[in-house]
Structure formats: structure tokens, C-alpha cells
Design a protein around this motif. Structure first.
Motif, PDB file in Angstrom:
ATOM      1  N   ILE A   1       0.874  -1.171   0.000  1.00  0.00           N
ATOM      2  CA  ILE A   1       0.000   0.000   0.000  1.00  0.00           C
ATOM      3  C   ILE A   1       0.913   1.225   0.000  1.00  0.00           C
ATOM      4  CG2 ILE A   1      -0.339  -0.243   2.529  1.00  0.00           C
ATOM      5  CD1 ILE A   1      -3.131   1.071   2.105  1.00  0.00           C
TER       6      ILE A   1
ATOM      7  N   GLU B   1       4.156  -2.897   3.210  1.00  0.00           N
ATOM      8  CA  GLU B   1       3.588  -4.228   2.995  1.00  0.00           C
ATOM      9  C   GLU B   1       2.069  -4.144   3.209  1.00  0.00           C
ATOM     10  OE1 GLU B   1       3.790  -8.205   5.880  1.00  0.00           O
ATOM     11  OE2 GLU B   1       4.610  -6.297   6.530  1.00  0.00           O
TER      12      GLU B   1
ATOM     13  N   GLU C   1      -4.089   1.136  15.634  1.00  0.00           N
ATOM     14  CA  GLU C   1      -4.787   0.685  14.432  1.00  0.00           C
ATOM     15  C   GLU C   1      -4.048  -0.561  13.956  1.00  0.00           C
ATOM     16  OE1 GLU C   1      -5.072   4.076  11.836  1.00  0.00           O
ATOM     17  OE2 GLU C   1      -5.780   5.349  13.462  1.00  0.00           O
TER      18      GLU C   1
ATOM     19  N   GLU D   1      -0.670   2.140  12.523  1.00  0.00           N
ATOM     20  CA  GLU D   1      -0.765   3.568  12.881  1.00  0.00           C
ATOM     21  C   GLU D   1      -1.191   3.709  14.341  1.00  0.00           C
ATOM     22  OE1 GLU D   1      -1.804   5.907   9.773  1.00  0.00           O
ATOM     23  OE2 GLU D   1      -1.837   7.697  10.993  1.00  0.00           O
TER      24      GLU D   1
END
Ligand code: AMP
Length: 348
Positions: free
Chosen positions: A145, A180, A285, A298
Motif C-alpha cells: 500500500i 507491505e 490501528e 498507525e
């Protein structure tokens, strides 16, 4: 400076910007007997009239968010304690917020560690947390991503399978990282760290609570499968995006709770070493893989909007106090600190 102001505070008013999780913050503050002040842009939002229990006692209308700093005397006259939330910090700008000379719940030093992706990684990995691997363009050998710095999710992130795809799509005028893409299920864990409490899950100083868990609902990634496979759709120019539109409640397998507390504990202990502690609510997160390992992509170091699900308690918060929301938990922390003369330990 802030410490001096606090010495003159008698009965605080809980103030925040009318957005994000403000209804919950006002509701929680009122339940703990505080006056409430809503900071509204241009005019008070009409929809507040529909929710009388969460409508603040008073509004302070500003023409632009930067005006909040100019009106500090008005806020201080009311013994205001500002509760930061994601939109508040974003609208004001992290830099301006850090310099706001009004008492603020939590440790504002955290902003420096959270808003810079490199420092965030230094904090979390230094704590022993596993994060998704990061790659340079040459190293990409699996789905990744691509995230632009500064952008919080949104439509600009994209998924790619190899270097060519990245080169085709990436906007090189912006700074970005390649991470990743972790397959698994997402859990956004709502923690609360109290440096002044002694009852509960003890840390080297204070206690750690888990008040709830949610998952963000993101458009269009969450339902894109209804139209076809991601690879087929890409050929038609339809790509996944990650714009948060809402939240769903979740609970974890009970056997995973020890890991959840260990992660939270490590993050807090490291924060105590680095900058005096991530005080109050924060959210990890995470993605839980099929091997039941968490990877944290995060941290949000303040109240997150997913807590809005639990305004009347959650399967976790109810085991601390029936009906406890994060908004109410913040108010209780301020009340306890006031009663014990320790406001400067939770307000900076
Ligand atoms: P963020 O702005 O970092 O919160 O990311 C936005 C969204 O992208 C998240 O809510 C996830 O759905 C997704 N996401 C972010 N990082 C990863 C990752 N490493 N692996 C899989 N999905 C991710």
C-alpha cells in the motif's frame, strides 16, 4: 505557563470543536458535572438541537479555526480545558495546536511523535511493536500500500503489486512510503492511559484500560468486491480507495486480550521514556493476521471517532463502569486530577 494558569482554575469548562467526537465529549463532561463549551465555525451546527443531552451549554463562534488562539483570554476566563480530537488538530494545524496557550487535556508533546511517520515508527518499533514492513521501490516483491505523507487515508492511497504499478500511479511530487499490504482483519483498539490512577491494569506509573474496539468502514475498499475482483476493476480504471465513512463495533477473541494489553503497555512505557507519556485516550490501528499476530500500522494519540459507537458503554468499558464512554472517561480523569490537585499531570 499552562501550569500557572491551572493554579487559578476553580471549576473547569470542557471545550472542544463541534465535530468528530464532540457530542460524546460534551455528554460525558455533563455527566461528570462540568460546564461545556462548543467551538463552532461560522455558526452553531443546527443538528445539535436534535441531541439535547450532548448540546454544549454555550458556543464560541469563530470565523476560522486559527481564531481560537486569538481568543485564548475568553477561554481562560471560563477555566476552559480543551479536549483535542482528530478534526480539532487537523483544522487548527498541528503546529498551531501545539502552541495554543490554553490548557489542553493530554500531553501535546505526543504530536511531534505521531505526526511524523518516521518518528511514529521509531516510537512503536522501539516499544517492540510489530509494524508492516516498509520497502524501497526496488524491494517491492508483494502487494503493498502506497501512502502519502500527511494524507490520512483517503482516496489518494493505493494498492500495487509490483514496482511497475507503483511507477505508473505514484505522484512523485509528494513524499510517500511503500508499506507491505498486510492481509488480515482490522481492529482499532481504544485504550486509555491514566498516569494518576492506581486501580486496575498497573503500569510502571498509572494504569491502562481498554474501552472499546471498532473497525473503520472505508469507501470504496470495503464493498468493492460487490462489483468484481480488484484486478479486473483496475483494468476499467476503478481502484480501491480508503475514505472513512463510518465505524462498526467489534469484540476480539478473549484469548487475544493479553496481547492487546501487552501492546498497549509497551507503547505507553516507551512514550513515558521518550516524551513523558501518551496521556488519556489513544488508539492502535492494527491488523490481526491468520497467525493471530497483530501488526500496528498507525497510532492515533487522542480520542478516535470509533469511540462514538460506545457513548453508552461497550463490552469492555461496561466491565469498568456501566455506561462508560471515552468522553466520560476523560471527564472523570479531569475530575479526579482536580480533586487531588494534580491537574498539571493530565493537562498541558
Ligand atoms: P491509515 O491512513 O494509515 O490509517 O490507512 C488507511 C487505511 O488503509 C486503513 O484504515 C486500512 O484499511 C488500510 N491500510 C493501511 N495500512 C495498511 C497495511 N499495511 N495493510 C493493509 N491495509 C492497510
Amino acid at each position: 505557563m499552562i501550569e500557572d494558569l491551572l493554579k487559578h482554575y476553580n471549576e473547569p469548562t470542557i471545550a472542544t470543536v463541534c465535530s468528530h467526537s464532540s457530542l460524546q465529549i460534551f455528554d460525558g463532561a455533563r455527566k461528570e458535572g462540568f460546564k461545556t463549551l462548543g467551538i463552532a465555525l461560522k455558526k452553531p451546527p443546527k443538528f445539535y438541537d436534535a441531541f439535547p443531552l450532548a448540546k454544549p451549554d454555550e458556543f464560541m463562534v469563530v470565523e476560522r479555526y486559527s481564531e481560537i488562539a486569538d481568543r485564548r483570554n475568553e477561554l481562560i476566563r471560563q477555566d476552559a480545558i480543551v479536549i483535542p480530537h482528530g478534526s480539532f488538530v487537523e483544522y487548527m494545524g498541528a503546529e498551531r495546536f501545539r502552541e495554543l496557550e490554553v490548557p489542553t487535556f493530554g500531553n501535546r508533546k505526543v504530536l511531534e511523535w505521531e505526526s511524523d511517520r518516521k518518528k511514529e515508527r521509531q516510537w512503536l518499533e522501539g516499544a517492540g511493536i510489530t509494524m508492516p514492513a516498509q520497502y524501497s521501490l526496488d524491494e517491492v516483491d508483494r502487494p503493498v500500500i502506497v501512502k502519502y505523507h500527511g494524507a490520512k487515508g483517503g482516496s489518494s492511497f493505493f494498492i500495487a503489486n509490483n514496482r511497475e504499478e507503483i511507477e505508473k500511479r505514484v505522484d512523485t511530487t509528494q513524499e510517500f512510503t511503500i508499506q507491505e499490504f498486510v492481509p488480515g482483519t482490522r481492529y482499532y483498539i481504544h485504550y486509555f492511559y491514566s498516569p494518576i490512577s492506581e486501580d486496575g491494569y498497573r503500569l510502571s506509573k498509572g494504569t491502562l484500560e481498554v474501552l472499546g474496539i471498532d473497525r473503520r468502514v472505508e469507501s470504496n475498499i470495503d464493498e468493492i468486491y460487490r462489483l468484481g475482483s480488484i484486478n479486473e476493476l483496475a483494468k476499467l480504471g476503478i481502484n480501491p480507495s480508503f475514505v472513512v465513512t463510518g465505524n462498526l463495533p467489534l469484540v476480539l477473541r478473549e484469548s487475544l486480550l493479553p496481547k492487546v494489553f501487552e501492546m498497549g503497555e509497551k507503547v505507553v512505557e516507551e512514550s513515558l521514556k521518550l516524551f513523558g507519556g501518551v496521556i488519556g485516550p489513544f488508539c492502535l490501528e492494527t491488523i490481526c493476521t491468520e497467525d493471530l499476530e497483530f501488526k500496528v500500522f498507525e497510532i492515533s494519540a487522542r480520542i478516535v471517532a470509533g469511540t462514538n459507537l460506545f457513548i453508552s458503554g461497550s463490552p469492555y468499558a461496561d466491565l469498568i463502569e456501566k455506561g462508560l464512554s471515552t468522553g466520560k472517561r476523560i471527564a472523570k480523569e479531569i475530575r479526579k486530577a482536580m480533586d487531588e490537585g494534580r491537574l498539571d499531570e493530565v493537562v498541558t
